[in-house]
Design an enzyme around this catalytic site. Structure first.
Site: not given
Ligand code: CA
Length: 664
Positions: A347, A376
């Protein structure tokens, strides 16, 4: 986690020079400790603790008989040891007991904490538990192994939340919202159609990507009948499973055993397990386990001493500091070793530094070469970490064993994520053809792709197609069905389903690694809620009756996945291969087409012609006069062929893919 690509939009601050004014500079001189015996070890000689807390003036272990609501049975004073650690021991194996740490810092005793390395915890993760991990292994665990994978882009990833997947009565699953839901064979909806793990096998995906499954903060494990819901991007204990996904959150071994049973069940059925990890921030600031063991150290700060906040969640961790970097590396190694996890999704990965991500990937590859890492490649706010050190999408070439999500393909195909009404290539918006091509070549350098026309990225950031994850929908933002409803308000559901098929055909035939969001294959929705992180089941649960009403959608996805898996031409592994074997035709408004030529990547097909018509009009295309098998046409697909054609001028139906193949 919110996928706000601010990093690429904002004017970023110049790298902050370390100076006497920088509140974080003092941490550079802290001793570090990278041993595997941090916090708790139980061996033949007894129970041993080693807490890393360089600035502590004193430290204690406090023992409890249960995980909550009981008085301490004993308090042990710890003594200073090497590398900034404190140690204590008792000459007995205290299996069944619980403990916390407390440190004295700046003259006062801080609140108790289970530490940062609790591998088992009591209810709500407030006390660490001493359990014998050997007793948590399912039968046959020693021989358990995830699916072999030559390259990451051989995977077809299915992102799911435990509760979304099984909580609806229509799932027919007994262990609703639990790890064990994925251990139940032969579950079905009211029409007898497979749900649960059998559904995953039927669909043909290779890896299940589970949303945060470490112990997170928000769901009250002591009050599960309240049925609260959360995605879980609020980390509490990074190295223990979440209690609300177990059948008994008060039994510290139950969550461990049940998560392992889930992994084993998926592995036994040929499916891999990717875990979503959120080391970039914690749920709490001053009261987090990081702050209560080593105040300040694990976080980045602004010059005024306040928490910097690249996560948009109140703080950001400091992977560029040695003890934090080692922590992340050792934590993922632990999940890979103890739980046999096959991949990790980071993340807000760009909050971490490049060096950390390279160490993460290297450490995992050492355990098993086919464990893969993606993340990400952006942050949700500015960070003191200099841009050139961030694990950004734009820096992925410096991380050869790491992949990043392509917001290029995502936004170009379905419309921009910040504007619900915005359309994309697959919903009839012209001008995005070149960005779709960037997605098709997985952001690698290709002689026929003009990156200056890219909507999001202006240069080929991937060094190889294995560095990109292609998708049009995930847990964040409007999922595909909702996006199509809001951007095509006047269309029929049937036409929106056509658009979904076209969008996913682009994803599944593109170079790179395809990723779909659970339930898209049966056209589930989330009632237009774009940030459903704490929405009730009525928003998030997948209604498995849709598998019946949208059976043709499911059939299309299944066949599309089979096509990809049977044809390595869609899974080339080097930039050079893609440049040589993928040839684009000139684009036209709403039309992108290309050929995969010369038995690309050892494919049995000599040539594959792929044509995407995103416009609402039929378009014609000229194809060589050869003996072609029609694989996909007008919203239908069959990997073995729907029909044959002699080529020439062919019509491509509105909003659909045409795929042709020939063996010679
Ligand atoms: Ca929890």
């Amino acid at each position: 986690m919110n996928s706000i690509q601010l990093a690429t939009l904002m004017c970023l601050a110049a790298p902050a020079a370390l100076s006497a004014q920088n509140p974080d500079s003092r941490f550079e001189t802290f001793p570090t400790y990278d041993g595997t015996d941090l916090e708790l070890t139980v061996d033949a000689s007894g129970t041993h603790w080693r807490l890393w807390s360089p600035e502590a003036e004193a430290a204690r272990v406090i023992l409890y008989p249960t995980g909550a609501n009981t008085a301490a049975t004993d308090t042990l004073d710890m003594t200073r040891s090497e590398g900034g650690t404190w140690v204590a021991s008792v000459p007995r194996q205290l299996y069944g007991d619980f403990y916390t740490f407390s440190i004295k810092h700046s003259g006062r005793w801080l609140d108790e904490t289970p530490g940062v390395w609790a591998k088992a915890v009591g209810v709500n993760g407030q006390r660490a538990a001493i359990i014998d991990f050997a007793t948590t292994n399912p039968e046959g665990w020693e021989a358990d192994r995830g699916p072999a994978l030559a390259h990451i882009n051989d995977a077809v990833i299915y992102e799911m939340h435990h509760r979304d997947f099984s909580v609806s009565p229509s799932s027919g699953i007994a262990n609703k919202g639990k790890f064990l839901a994925l251990t139940e064979p032969a579950t079905h909806n009211a029409h007898g159609e497979a749900t649960g793990i059998d559904h995953l096998k039927e669909l043909g995906v290779t890896h299940v990507h589970i949303l945060p499954s470490y112990d997170y903060n928000s769901v009250d494990e002591a009050n599960l009948p309240a049925n609260t819901y959360n995605w879980g991007y609020d980390p509490l204990n990074y190295n223990a499973p979440e209690g609300s996904y177990s059948t008994n959150p008060s039994d510290p071994a139950a969550r461990v055993r049940e998560m392992k049973e889930m992994v084993k069940s998926l592995h036994d059925n040929g499916l891999g397990v990717v875990m979503d990890v959120v080391y970039n921030h914690t749920a709490d600031n001053d009261n987090s386990n990081f702050s209560l063991t080593a105040p300040g150290y694990y976080y980045r700060h602004r010059p005024d001493g306040s928490y910097s906040d690249a996560s948009g969640c109140g703080n950001e961790t400091a992977s560029d500091r040695q003890q934090m970097r080692d922590y992340i590396v050792n934590s993922v190694k632990y999940w890979a070793d103890e739980y046999h996890i096959d991949g990790f999704r980071f993340d807000l990965m760009a909050i971490h530094d490049i060096e950390t991500m390279n160490e993460v990937a290297a450490a995992l590859k050492e355990i098993r070469p086919d464990i893969f890492v993606y993340g990400e490649g952006w942050t949700a706010g500015d960070s003191p970490l200099p841009v050139e050190r961030r694990a950004l999408k734009e820096n992925v070439a410096k991380m050869p064993q790491v992949a990043v999500f392509s917001d290029d393909l995502r936004d170009a195909v379905k419309g921009h994520y910040t504007d619900a009404a915005d359309r994309g290539f697959a919903t009839g918006k012209p001008g995005l053809e070149e960005t779709v091509k960037i997605g098709i070549v997985a952001a690698t350098a290709h002689p026929q792709v003009d990156y200056s026309k890219g909507a999001n990225s202006k240069f080929p950031y991937a060094a190889a197609p294995t560095q990109v994850i292609n998708y049009v929908s995930c847990h964040d933002d409007l999922m595909l069905t909702d996006k199509l409803r809001l951007s095509l308000p006047d269309d029929s559901e049937a036409d929106r389903q056509r658009a979904a098929r076209l969008a996913q055909t682009i994803v599944l035939t593109s170079q790179g690694t395809p990723f779909i969001f659970a339930g898209e294959e049966i056209f589930r929705d989330k009632k237009g809620v774009h940030n459903s992180y704490k929405s009730p089941d009525s928003i998030n649960a997948i209604d498995w009756e849709l598998k019946h009403s949208n059976a043709e959608q499911m059939a299309y996805y299944k066949e599309l996945i089979r096509l990809r898996k049977e044809h390595p031409a869609f899974r080339m592994t080097t930039t050079d291969q893609v440049a040589r074997h993928l040839r684009f035709d000139p684009v036209r408004p709403g039309l992108v087409s290309y050929s995969l030529v010369d038995n690309a990547n050892g494919d049995s097909w000599n040539e594959i012609k792929v044509v995407f018509n995103g416009s609402n009009e039929a378009q014609t295309i000229k194809v060589a006069r050869k003996d072609w098998t029609v694989i996909a046409e007008d919203g239908r697909i069959n990997a073995d062929g729907l029909s044959t054609t002699r080529g020439g001028t062919l019509t491509v139906a509105p909003r659909s893919a045409l795929i042709l193949a020939r063996s010679k």
